[in-house]
Scaffold this active site. Structure first.
Site, short mmCIF file in Angstrom:
data_model
loop_
_atom_site.label_atom_id
_atom_site.label_comp_id
_atom_site.label_asym_id
_atom_site.label_seq_id
_atom_site.Cartn_x
_atom_site.Cartn_y
_atom_site.Cartn_z
N THR A 1 45.38 2.86 27.32
CA THR A 1 44.75 3.74 28.37
C THR A 1 43.52 3.24 28.48
O THR A 1 43.02 3.33 29.50
CB THR A 1 45.78 5.17 28.28
OG1 THR A 1 44.09 5.27 26.32
CG2 THR A 1 46.56 5.43 27.87
N CYS B 1 35.00 -11.86 24.91
CA CYS B 1 34.89 -12.24 26.23
C CYS B 1 34.08 -13.15 26.05
O CYS B 1 34.35 -14.57 27.16
CB CYS B 1 34.58 -11.06 26.80
SG CYS B 1 33.07 -9.58 26.83
N SER C 1 31.88 -4.40 32.85
CA SER C 1 33.03 -4.00 32.52
C SER C 1 33.48 -4.04 31.25
O SER C 1 34.09 -4.17 30.53
CB SER C 1 34.47 -4.79 33.44
OG SER C 1 34.55 -6.03 33.04
N ARG D 1 23.40 -7.93 29.74
CA ARG D 1 24.20 -7.59 31.19
C ARG D 1 23.08 -7.18 31.94
O ARG D 1 22.18 -7.17 32.26
CB ARG D 1 23.89 -5.84 29.96
CG ARG D 1 25.58 -5.26 30.88
CD ARG D 1 26.69 -5.61 30.45
NE ARG D 1 26.47 -5.22 28.89
CZ ARG D 1 27.97 -5.45 28.88
NH1 ARG D 1 29.53 -6.12 29.19
NH2 ARG D 1 28.13 -5.29 27.01
N HIS E 1 31.95 -12.55 33.81
CA HIS E 1 31.21 -12.90 32.97
C HIS E 1 30.79 -13.99 33.87
O HIS E 1 31.11 -14.90 34.23
CB HIS E 1 30.98 -12.88 31.69
CG HIS E 1 31.30 -11.44 30.80
ND1 HIS E 1 31.07 -10.31 31.66
CD2 HIS E 1 31.19 -11.06 29.84
CE1 HIS E 1 31.01 -9.00 30.59
NE2 HIS E 1 31.81 -10.23 29.59
N ASN F 1 36.44 -11.23 32.74
CA ASN F 1 35.95 -10.90 31.10
C ASN F 1 37.51 -10.52 31.45
O ASN F 1 37.20 -9.82 29.75
CB ASN F 1 34.73 -10.09 30.97
CG ASN F 1 34.60 -8.99 32.27
OD1 ASN F 1 34.08 -9.02 33.19
ND2 ASN F 1 33.91 -7.69 31.00
#
Lengths: 335, 335
Positions: free
Chosen positions: A13, A131, A161, A233, A240, A313
């Protein structure tokens, strides 16, 4: 294997989990039975998948008593630490998206375009890399094979994300000017660049930076490659981007690098600067390839090369790579 | 000089020009008369400055017939190419913010914390360096002096204000979901990272990247320093951030680097990662220092160092640096 496998998706989920479902559908991943599992909090939720509705089961120590061949885990390090060994002990092969098992010498760490052979020696757990590492590996592998790699310097531009729903929410709230408490970050991300991903370690590097360094060694199978990283970030929702500076062992012609990437597995070459063509986060979002461009000689060192590498990513950096591992796994799994 | 100088601000109505006014006010820059000049399009506009209202004059070949000591130019390369020599020929010293004269061997290129001595040999034009170069120079100079610099690798995270009102507008429109034509960029900047600043050159580098390389040599006064750069526009309104990887000539202790930056001119050390303290674009915006943090040894090379450097690109990266040059200039100008 000759029959269709039974599959479990653990952490179905979350942001990555829901992309697992999408990618499994898109790639028409074969299965006999499929089970969706999550924490007690999410258990009971209904998930649509391939035109049917499935109820999310609570993940417990007994979840793997039923016959399951492959479990795709994306439920955080704690859950993987506890449940991946339980699953493995019952004959399940776990493809784990957390960082929990990546550096365990008993666990292969796999990017299918790079080191698919490592899948074969799994002992029940296969780790999906970080990632930001995955997309770099797809770019570096052809260079390693043809020229050898001496040193790599990563500077990353990573999407929110990667921090899941909390990161997305922090950026959305910031952009909308909402005065909500930050959930994922120590500082506002809207209009900002945070040189801080995951926690800081004793040597001043973040865990994210150390992941890129250590996982590069493990996946490329060469601890002698010199690697450093600064991970950042940026206020981007998806994909990315990475500025990668590389020192190759052998001399190269720049045209040969273009040719190499044109034919490299998993790579889309996007380098036509006269027409403003180069990899972009917005273009990569929702797709599976690793995009490479801005290819140019670094004149500051012998055999130096600068490239710009972009990938989604959540897809290639997480769900797609894990499912590609599972696809490779199907070829070697016995019935 | 012993009397108060007469000042002209050329390009007074742009993003940098209006910051010139703000910084001149804040620093209480001395003047007898001040003139604001711009293209015919902006002439006649009224500008409030130090409690008075000034009418913007049209910049013409006769603008410098009146006695002017210093002209601060921020009106683009074309305007500087034409009018800076005219002004200089009439005894004005031009501090030029465009890229037009930066690499001219007859023109000093100055960051006052780094090479103030170069102001003295000016022949009527002094160039203000590129925004992304200025902040890097303030960081590199103390390292150069103490250890010597062998090689520098820049990866930048640059704000849209560097593209003026058009860049700001492109980001605003994108964030608000408005379907307006792009004015500054080849691709959407909202939610994206564009590895493309200024135009591309024949070697595959952008002009912005070549500026960082060439201006580093000129300002640090050492063409032997090896430099490469990847410059990237990010969806941030103000302040450029930079990931800088440095190879020093001599060995160092990491504590000494902290100490060096703590005492370096123009620098604010922000490095306390345990408490999430590191330089941030949002914090730097509207201020003049160059912020340095994320200081750590790069273990991938002898005498390697990684740092993260942030400054307001319109202030220290343009207006403040130019006005600091003018302040130094006042010390050497004769009456």
């Amino acid at each position: 294997m000759n029959r269709k496998p039974n599959i479990a998706v653990v952490g179905a989920t979350g942001v990555v989990g829901s992309t697992f479902l999408k990618v499994l559908e898109e790639r028409d991943f074969p299965f006999e039975n499929i089970y969706f599992m999550a924490s007690a909090k999410s258990a009971g939720k209904k998930l649509p998948f391939k035109g049917k509705e499935y109820v999310v089961e609570e993940l417990t120590e007994n979840s793997f008593d039923k016959p399951i061949d492959i479990a795709l885990f994306s439920a955080g390090g704690g859950t993987s630490a506890k449940f991946a060994p339980i699953a493995a002990s019952k004959g399940v092969v776990v493809v784990d998206n957390s960082s929990q098992w990546r550096m365990d010498p008993e666990v292969p760490l796999v990017v299918p375009e790079v080191n698919p052979q490592d899948i074969e020696w799994n002992k029940g757990i296969i780790a999906n890399p970080n990632c930001s590492t995955i997309q770099a590996m797809v770019a570096l592998k052809p260079l390693q094979d043809k020229y050898g790699i001496k040193r790599v310097i990563y500077s990353t531009y990573q999407a929110v994300s990667g921090s899941g729903v909390k990161g997305i929410s922090d950026l959305k709230n910031g952009l909308e000017g909402k005065d909500e408490p930050l959930q994922a970050y120590a500082h506002p991300i809207a209009g900002n660049c945070l040189p801080h991903i995951d926690v800081f370690t004793e040597n001043g590097y973040t865990k994210e930076e150390m992941k890129m360094i250590n996982e590069t060694h493990k996946i490329l199978g060469d601890d002698d490659i010199k690697v450093t990283a600064t991970t950042v970030r940026v206020p981007v929702f998806d994909s990315h981007s990475e500025s990668i500076n590389i020192e190759l062992e052998k001399p190269f012609e720049i045209e040969d690098i273009f040719e190499l990437f044109k034919n490299a597995p998993g790579v889309v070459l996007q380098d036509d600067v006269e027409n403003n063509v180069y990899p972009l986060a917005l273009d990569a979002a929702g797709t599976d390839p690793v995009y490479i461009g801005r290819i140019r000689r670094d004149f500051s060192v012998d055999n130096g090369l600068n490239i710009w590498v972009v990938a989604d990513n959540i897809r290639k950096g997480a769900a797609t790579n894990a499912i590609q591992i599972a696809e490779e796994l199907l070829k070697v799994l016995e019935d």
